[in-house]
Design a protein around this motif. Sequence first.
Motif, PDB file in Angstrom:
ATOM      1  N   LEU A  38       0.871  -1.107  -0.029  1.00  0.00           N
ATOM      2  CA  LEU A  38       0.373   0.206   0.316  1.00  0.00           C
ATOM      3  C   LEU A  38       1.203   1.477   0.051  1.00  0.00           C
ATOM      4  O   LEU A  38       2.129   1.302   0.522  1.00  0.00           O
ATOM      5  N   ASP A  39       0.100   2.398  -0.469  1.00  0.00           N
ATOM      6  CA  ASP A  39       1.138   3.630  -0.130  1.00  0.00           C
ATOM      7  C   ASP A  39       0.744   4.090   1.287  1.00  0.00           C
ATOM      8  O   ASP A  39       0.598   3.529   1.475  1.00  0.00           O
ATOM      9  N   GLU A  40       1.910   4.369   1.043  1.00  0.00           N
ATOM     10  CA  GLU A  40       2.470   5.461   2.358  1.00  0.00           C
ATOM     11  C   GLU A  40       1.155   5.786   3.001  1.00  0.00           C
ATOM     12  O   GLU A  40       1.148   5.353   4.492  1.00  0.00           O
ATOM     13  N   PHE A  41       0.387   7.134   2.314  1.00  0.00           N
ATOM     14  CA  PHE A  41      -0.608   7.638   3.421  1.00  0.00           C
ATOM     15  C   PHE A  41      -1.401   5.668   3.648  1.00  0.00           C
ATOM     16  O   PHE A  41      -1.972   6.904   4.817  1.00  0.00           O
ATOM     17  N   THR A  42      -1.803   5.657   3.303  1.00  0.00           N
ATOM     18  CA  THR A  42      -2.745   4.684   3.863  1.00  0.00           C
ATOM     19  C   THR A  42      -2.219   3.794   4.796  1.00  0.00           C
ATOM     20  O   THR A  42      -2.817   3.437   5.532  1.00  0.00           O
ATOM     21  N   ARG A  43      -1.173   3.461   4.477  1.00  0.00           N
ATOM     22  CA  ARG A  43      -0.160   2.905   5.578  1.00  0.00           C
ATOM     23  C   ARG A  43      -0.569   2.919   6.521  1.00  0.00           C
ATOM     24  O   ARG A  43      -0.726   2.516   7.871  1.00  0.00           O
ATOM     25  N   HIS A  44       0.088   4.364   6.488  1.00  0.00           N
ATOM     26  CA  HIS A  44      -0.578   5.375   7.965  1.00  0.00           C
ATOM     27  C   HIS A  44      -1.677   4.855   8.895  1.00  0.00           C
ATOM     28  O   HIS A  44      -1.899   4.991   9.766  1.00  0.00           O
ATOM     29  N   LYS A  45      -2.550   5.176   7.608  1.00  0.00           N
ATOM     30  CA  LYS A  45      -3.794   4.718   8.316  1.00  0.00           C
ATOM     31  C   LYS A  45      -4.170   3.448   8.863  1.00  0.00           C
ATOM     32  O   LYS A  45      -4.694   3.428  10.303  1.00  0.00           O
ATOM     33  N   LEU A  46      -4.129   2.738   8.438  1.00  0.00           N
ATOM     34  CA  LEU A  46      -4.235   1.739   8.988  1.00  0.00           C
ATOM     35  C   LEU A  46      -3.525   0.944  10.484  1.00  0.00           C
ATOM     36  O   LEU A  46      -3.901   0.392  10.360  1.00  0.00           O
ATOM     37  N   ASP A  47      -1.916   1.862  10.438  1.00  0.00           N
ATOM     38  CA  ASP A  47      -1.111   1.104  11.560  1.00  0.00           C
ATOM     39  C   ASP A  47      -1.506   1.932  12.762  1.00  0.00           C
ATOM     40  O   ASP A  47      -2.351   1.016  13.672  1.00  0.00           O
ATOM     41  N   ALA A  48      -2.948   3.543  12.534  1.00  0.00           N
ATOM     42  CA  ALA A  48      -3.142   3.704  13.456  1.00  0.00           C
ATOM     43  C   ALA A  48      -4.470   2.926  13.548  1.00  0.00           C
ATOM     44  O   ALA A  48      -5.047   3.157  15.431  1.00  0.00           O
ATOM     45  N   ASP A  49      -5.058   2.319  12.845  1.00  0.00           N
ATOM     46  CA  ASP A  49      -6.175   1.758  12.697  1.00  0.00           C
ATOM     47  C   ASP A  49      -6.132   0.492  13.901  1.00  0.00           C
ATOM     48  O   ASP A  49      -7.087  -0.440  14.771  1.00  0.00           O
ATOM     49  N   ILE A  50      -5.163  -0.457  13.007  1.00  0.00           N
ATOM     50  CA  ILE A  50      -5.187  -1.711  14.193  1.00  0.00           C
ATOM     51  C   ILE A  50      -4.284  -1.542  15.549  1.00  0.00           C
ATOM     52  O   ILE A  50      -5.385  -1.990  16.339  1.00  0.00           O
ATOM     53  N   LEU A  51      -3.598  -0.428  16.075  1.00  0.00           N
ATOM     54  CA  LEU A  51      -3.443   0.469  17.084  1.00  0.00           C
ATOM     55  C   LEU A  51      -4.848   0.244  17.749  1.00  0.00           C
ATOM     56  O   LEU A  51      -5.175  -0.260  18.714  1.00  0.00           O
ATOM     57  N   ASP A  52      -5.301   1.111  16.874  1.00  0.00           N
ATOM     58  CA  ASP A  52      -6.661   1.129  17.631  1.00  0.00           C
ATOM     59  C   ASP A  52      -7.582  -0.050  18.268  1.00  0.00           C
ATOM     60  O   ASP A  52      -8.184  -0.143  19.280  1.00  0.00           O
ATOM     61  N   MET A  53      -7.166  -0.520  17.555  1.00  0.00           N
ATOM     62  CA  MET A  53      -8.671  -1.901  17.699  1.00  0.00           C
ATOM     63  C   MET A  53      -7.885  -3.179  18.431  1.00  0.00           C
ATOM     64  O   MET A  53      -8.402  -3.944  19.280  1.00  0.00           O
ATOM     65  N   TRP A  54      -6.464  -3.385  18.857  1.00  0.00           N
ATOM     66  CA  TRP A  54      -5.956  -3.904  19.618  1.00  0.00           C
ATOM     67  C   TRP A  54      -5.691  -3.112  21.098  1.00  0.00           C
ATOM     68  O   TRP A  54      -5.920  -3.735  21.821  1.00  0.00           O
TER      69      TRP A  54
END
Length: 280
Positions: A186-202
């Motif tokens: 994925l592109d860097e912007f999308t990757r950063h957003k999904l990283d944050a989302d995964i942390l929230d879910m964790w």
Amino acid sequence: MTPAPLTFDEPEAKAAARLQPAPVIEVLSAEKVFADGTRALQPVDLTLRAGDFMTLIGPSGCGKSTLLGMMSNLLQPSEGRLSWWRGGPEKIGAKGRQIGIVFQDPTLMPWATVESNVRLLFDLDRVPASESMPRVRDALARVGLSKFAKHYPRQLSGGMRMRVAIARALATDPDVLLMDEPFGALDEFTRHKLDADILDMWQERSLTAVFVTHSIYEAVFLSTRIVVMAASPGRIIHEIIVDEPFPRDESFRVSTRFANLCADVLNALSLAQKPNHGAS
């Protein structure tokens, strides 16, 4: 259960061990040699504890995916063993002991809707729709795809397709989430957003997570523990504790502490590139 009070004559290491979260997955001198003779992993010892967000990082061919495959019980070790919740693989699947897996490729069925893709594991287990659909809808809501339930994979962006794969794993209400470089394409912007989302879910779901990546920045942003691996054969050479508070946001990414941790990981990876470093 309240732990027994510590006594003054108890060795410090033993006292600390008693206060640690319980082991979830233990890799006990496990190694992997494939049928063609390739030694993917030399004996590895590793303990994943409840609440960890552990990242595996290292060069291509260092056995990250192989190790994750063994932790998921999809691959069997050639020697040594693994333990799940202090037992064998029969422990997996009981209440409080569910494992969800997200692969590098979303592996979606192109002919099925988003909703049907997320429902797949329930359908395979013949779970009635009356029971599965509320969980499917909740998982789609958690990844922000409620409005796309009737869409097909071809109608989604790469990041959205990966969200579907994450929703499919979350729908089973896992206690442990294993992710094999899910955002690498994925592109860097999308990757950063999904990283944050995964942390929230964790955090929200009190998950225990193992995440495979090649990105130093991603590893430092996500992790409580970073396990650095080297190749030929695959092995663990270093572990870095990321003792930084959650939630983490963009201010952490631009902090001095973040930069220092990235430098520590880079230095460890540089050692991993040296021939035979830590090999036996």
